[in-house]
Design an enzyme around this catalytic site. Sequence first.
Site, PDB file in Angstrom:
ATOM      1  N   HIS A 157       0.816  -1.224   0.000  1.00 24.87           N
ATOM      2  CA  HIS A 157       0.000   0.000   0.000  1.00 24.87           C
ATOM      3  C   HIS A 157       0.846   1.269   0.000  1.00 24.87           C
ATOM      4  O   HIS A 157       0.342   2.347  -0.296  1.00 24.87           O
ATOM      5  CB  HIS A 157      -0.934   0.002   1.218  1.00 24.87           C
ATOM      6  CG  HIS A 157      -2.044  -0.994   1.100  1.00 24.87           C
ATOM      7  ND1 HIS A 157      -3.317  -0.650   0.724  1.00 24.87           N
ATOM      8  CD2 HIS A 157      -2.067  -2.336   1.261  1.00 24.87           C
ATOM      9  CE1 HIS A 157      -4.077  -1.731   0.683  1.00 24.87           C
ATOM     10  NE2 HIS A 157      -3.340  -2.776   1.008  1.00 24.87           N
ATOM     11  N   ASP A 364       3.477   9.358  -0.644  1.00 21.29           N
ATOM     12  CA  ASP A 364       2.276   8.596  -0.290  1.00 21.29           C
ATOM     13  C   ASP A 364       2.091   7.498  -1.317  1.00 21.29           C
ATOM     14  O   ASP A 364       2.270   7.748  -2.515  1.00 21.29           O
ATOM     15  CB  ASP A 364       1.048   9.531  -0.319  1.00 21.29           C
ATOM     16  CG  ASP A 364       0.071   9.250   0.811  1.00 21.29           C
ATOM     17  OD1 ASP A 364      -0.021   8.088   1.224  1.00 21.29           O
ATOM     18  OD2 ASP A 364      -0.601  10.203   1.264  1.00 21.29           O
TER      19      ASP A 364
HETATM   20  P1  ADQ Z   1      -3.067   6.076   4.827  1.00 20.85           P
HETATM   21  O1  ADQ Z   1      -1.673   6.530   5.021  1.00 20.85           O
HETATM   22  O2  ADQ Z   1      -3.869   5.912   6.051  1.00 20.85           O
HETATM   23  O3  ADQ Z   1      -3.142   4.713   3.998  1.00 20.85           O
HETATM   24  P2  ADQ Z   1      -4.966   7.579   2.983  1.00 20.85           P
HETATM   25  O4  ADQ Z   1      -5.070   6.770   1.756  1.00 20.85           O
HETATM   26  O5  ADQ Z   1      -4.888   9.033   2.686  1.00 20.85           O
HETATM   27  O6  ADQ Z   1      -3.701   7.215   3.831  1.00 20.85           O
HETATM   28  O7  ADQ Z   1      -6.202   7.463   3.987  1.00 20.85           O
HETATM   29  C1  ADQ Z   1      -6.874   6.311   4.221  1.00 20.85           C
HETATM   30  C2  ADQ Z   1      -8.271   6.599   4.822  1.00 20.85           C
HETATM   31  O8  ADQ Z   1      -8.213   7.186   6.113  1.00 20.85           O
HETATM   32  C3  ADQ Z   1      -9.147   7.515   3.974  1.00 20.85           C
HETATM   33  O9  ADQ Z   1     -10.330   6.813   3.695  1.00 20.85           O
HETATM   34  C4  ADQ Z   1      -9.417   8.717   4.856  1.00 20.85           C
HETATM   35  O10 ADQ Z   1     -10.735   9.233   4.718  1.00 20.85           O
HETATM   36  C5  ADQ Z   1      -9.227   8.172   6.234  1.00 20.85           C
HETATM   37  N1  ADQ Z   1      -8.805   9.277   7.111  1.00 20.85           N
HETATM   38  C6  ADQ Z   1      -7.652   9.957   7.060  1.00 20.85           C
HETATM   39  N2  ADQ Z   1      -7.640  10.929   8.006  1.00 20.85           N
HETATM   40  C7  ADQ Z   1      -8.809  10.846   8.646  1.00 20.85           C
HETATM   41  C8  ADQ Z   1      -9.402  11.576   9.704  1.00 20.85           C
HETATM   42  N3  ADQ Z   1      -8.752  12.598  10.268  1.00 20.85           N
HETATM   43  N4  ADQ Z   1     -10.646  11.211  10.137  1.00 20.85           N
HETATM   44  C9  ADQ Z   1     -11.286  10.189   9.556  1.00 20.85           C
HETATM   45  N5  ADQ Z   1     -10.784   9.473   8.546  1.00 20.85           N
HETATM   46  C10 ADQ Z   1      -9.558   9.782   8.092  1.00 20.85           C
HETATM   47  C11 ADQ Z   1      -2.200   3.840   3.318  1.00 20.85           C
HETATM   48  C12 ADQ Z   1      -1.200   4.514   2.386  1.00 20.85           C
HETATM   49  C13 ADQ Z   1      -1.926   5.349   1.330  1.00 20.85           C
HETATM   50  C14 ADQ Z   1      -2.926   4.480   0.570  1.00 20.85           C
HETATM   51  C15 ADQ Z   1      -3.801   3.694   1.531  1.00 20.85           C
HETATM   52  C16 ADQ Z   1      -4.662   2.673   0.803  1.00 20.85           C
HETATM   53  O11 ADQ Z   1      -0.310   5.350   3.136  1.00 20.85           O
HETATM   54  O12 ADQ Z   1      -0.997   5.918   0.418  1.00 20.85           O
HETATM   55  O13 ADQ Z   1      -3.744   5.304  -0.238  1.00 20.85           O
HETATM   56  O14 ADQ Z   1      -3.027   2.990   2.485  1.00 20.85           O
HETATM   57  O15 ADQ Z   1      -3.894   1.826   0.004  1.00 20.85           O
END
Ligand code: ADQ
Length: 461
Positions: A157, A364
């Site tokens: 991921h 990311d």
């Molecule tokens: P993350 O680093 O967690 O995931 P991201 O893809 O931006 O990053 O977010 C994942 C989920 O978390 C989103 O659905 C978002 O809405 C939710 N989220 C983030 N902040 C939040 C908040 N403050 N309150 C509620 N919900 C929140 C990892 C990788 C990413 C990749 C994903 C999926 O780092 O690059 O996109 O996995 O593969």
Amino acid sequence: MGRLIVVSNRVQPPADAGGGSVGGLAMALAAALREANGVWFGWSGRTTEVYTGQVALERTGGVTVATVDLEEQDVQEYYNGYANKTLWPLFHYRVDLSAYERAFSEGYGRVNARFAEALLPMIRSDDVIWVHDYHLIPMAQELRRRGVANRIGFFLHIPWPARRLLTTLPDHPKLVEALFDYDLVGFQTRDSLSAFEDYVTQVIGGEVVGSEATAFGRTVDMGAFPIGLDVDAFTATATGETAQAEFEKMQVSLAGRQMVVGVDRLDYSKGLEERFLAYEQFLQDNEELRERVFLLQIATPSREEVDAYQDIRARLDAVTGRINGAYATVDWVPIRYVNRAYRRDELAGIYRAAKIGLVTPLRDGMNLVAKEYVAAQDPDDPGVLILSEFAGASEQMTEALIVNPFDREQVAGAIARGLTMPRKERIERWQALMAGLKAFDLSAWQGAFVQALRGERSAAA
Ligand code: ADQ
């Protein structure tokens, strides 16, 4: 057709099928698992005095959820240690934060072996196994050692780092060798895929032909499978009752101002400090727009047991305090900085009320917030997405305003441009972005990976 077994560090059964707090990924995997009468295996999130290997089974939402508890030492060395202090920073280009200790590496190996041992009795000969993310790179190796001959796939991921960075990791060939026990290895982007190919050919003398890499006497299929969003579900959420209520609440709170929104886990890879400084630059450069705008940054604390996360939290507190102190007036605060988590439906309403979605990670894998922001917009009056060129999403979302998050003046200029962008241009950009999101949504992503893993077609490079 054999069953699908998903293995990930944490297991998130879709107990709340209403989509309130359950992430899209959990929903999509659960849907795939339901279809394939599958099993989802991982850590329970709980610790136990002494590791027993006992698997707790639960049937929820049509999916069998199988979890094990870990010892405190496992959590410290495997999860907080090798996964989040060694690999996460390194794979996000923060060699300076990447800490290596032999105990971390041993704990990582131990927990992967424990997971494999615990999963073993549940595996049937025609199952396919899909392992997720950097916590579990050696899973296939551990399963093969125990005689498992099933098809096993791995999806990363997060980004795969450039070879010069990866070679700073002690024992890096050992980590990469473990990937050659999979049948299929998937990355988020072509950029990560080519960094992996580069490592294979330049560092370990392997060979890449088409979508196959050969090294350590074994051949693995590879591909880029950019993770998508559950677009239709999220759009429906954004126009649902809770989102609408949140949207109306925001409208009142805007008091005629325009909102720029950021939503992230509180993580140094998300570039929050750079974002605040770029926003400050925008305030400096655009006196006439200044009090007509504010930035809402939602940053949910995560991995709080890791020092680097405490440090970044303190830095962000300080920088928001300084900027607000310098610019606020009696009835306007430039940055609203919130440290709590929101439900998906609340977030959707907030996205919809924001004129700009500011998504500027320094690195990311993909970034689903960028996709959620777009999916939540009003088609007749959409906002503008500003997106870092270092988010995996930028390979697909080229109609966003693409910025270099290290270039403060450029990001400041993009904010000003977004706030004044004519509606016609906003609609054109949004329509193109939306078409892209729909063409490869979450179920297409999951379907493409599982099909390739089942050998039904080759990896979609
Ligand atoms: P993350 O680093 O967690 O995931 P991201 O893809 O931006 O990053 O977010 C994942 C989920 O978390 C989103 O659905 C978002 O809405 C939710 N989220 C983030 N902040 C939040 C908040 N403050 N309150 C509620 N919900 C929140 C990892 C990788 C990413 C990749 C994903 C999926 O780092 O690059 O996109 O996995 O593969």
